[in-house]
Design an enzyme around this catalytic site. Structure first.
Site, short mmCIF file in Angstrom:
data_model
loop_
_atom_site.label_atom_id
_atom_site.label_comp_id
_atom_site.label_asym_id
_atom_site.label_seq_id
_atom_site.Cartn_x
_atom_site.Cartn_y
_atom_site.Cartn_z
N CYS A 45 0.98 -1.26 -0.05
CA CYS A 45 0.06 0.05 -0.04
C CYS A 45 0.85 1.21 -0.12
CB CYS A 45 -0.92 0.06 1.26
SG CYS A 45 -1.95 1.48 1.38
N ASP A 47 0.58 3.75 1.78
CA ASP A 47 0.46 4.39 3.26
C ASP A 47 1.90 4.62 3.68
OD1 ASP A 47 0.44 4.58 6.02
OD2 ASP A 47 -1.91 3.98 5.68
N ARG A 49 3.17 4.82 6.24
CA ARG A 49 3.37 3.74 7.34
C ARG A 49 3.89 2.57 7.24
NH1 ARG A 49 -2.24 5.12 10.27
NH2 ARG A 49 -2.73 4.78 8.05
N HIS A 101 -2.26 -3.64 5.16
CA HIS A 101 -2.02 -3.38 6.44
C HIS A 101 -3.20 -3.24 6.91
CE1 HIS A 101 -2.76 0.95 5.75
NE2 HIS A 101 -2.63 0.50 4.49
N CYS A 104 -6.54 -0.08 6.97
CA CYS A 104 -6.11 0.55 5.65
C CYS A 104 -7.26 1.49 5.28
CB CYS A 104 -5.87 -0.43 4.35
SG CYS A 104 -5.46 0.21 2.75
CO CO Z 1 -3.48 1.36 2.93
#
Ligand code: CO
Length: 213
Positions: A45, A47, A49, A101, A104
């Protein structure tokens, strides 16, 4: 700190990082500039993090990376398919990992009903995963738990999508690699949870099989 300063900090940090690498290993950049031989393709992803190298303790040169919203493997995505083909046919990676994750935002948005513009089209792929597993998901009352289960099912489905591609099927037939894996990363504890492994040459749903590769 002003916006400009925070941006410049990246360049300063980069200088310090490069210096540190050279102190550990004077040939680090010279070696890496000549060749990359990663064993892994990571489809994760976007993302911020979930940085592939950091959470797996790997170095530059070890993981070939593709990231998009909610780590999807969409069979019309030229970007993903180009990365996959290069990783499998040129870099000859041994493993492809799809990593989602918990929590999400992309998967959460797909569970909702708010139109978000262009991104609707991307999230539609996750709504399709929901529909396939509707019975199981609708029975989970707690919304956070339902989201986390959809995150797991989405990873599972994207790994199946990899096996449906002619790129993977061709490589399985002629080279017996790569193995496919699905993991979910926990934002709250930093731990990767395996949810599916599909070793090379595993049987797949026959409707997706090509017989002339
Ligand atoms: Co995500």
């Amino acid at each position: 700190m002003s916006d400009m300063k925070s941006f410049q900090k990246l360049l300063l940090e980069n200088k310090a990082w490069a210096q540190e690498k050279l102190e550990d290993d004077p040939k680090f950049f010279e070696r890496l500039s000549k060749i990359q031989t990663p064993e892994f393709l990571w489809i994760g992803c976007s993302d911020s993090r979930v940085p592939a190298n950091e959470i797996t303790g790997t170095q530059p040169g070890e993981i070939f990376v593709q990231r998009n919203i909610a780590n999807l493997v969409v069979h019309t995505d030229l970007n993903l398919l180009s990365v996959l083909q290069y990783a499998v046919e040129v870099l000859e990676v041994k493993h492809v990992i799809v990593c989602g994750h918990y929590g999400c935002g992309g998967v959460k948005a797909a569970m909702g009903h708010h139109s978000l513009g262009i991104i609707n089209k991307w999230l539609r792929n996750i709504k399709d995963v929901y529909r396939i597993h509707e019975n199981e998901l609708n029975n989970i009352e707690n919304e956070d738990l339902r989201l986390d289960r959809l995150v797991e099912l989405n990873v599972h489905e994207q790994v199946l999508n990899l096996a449906k591609t002619s790129i993977i099927q061709h490589s399985w037939k002629h080279h017996s690699r790569p193995h496919l894996h699905g993991w979910v990363y926990g934002l709250k504890d930093g731990i990767l949870h395996p949810v599916i492994d599909i070793p090379a040459k595993s049987p797949i749903d026959p409707i997706y099989e090509y017989d002339n590769l």
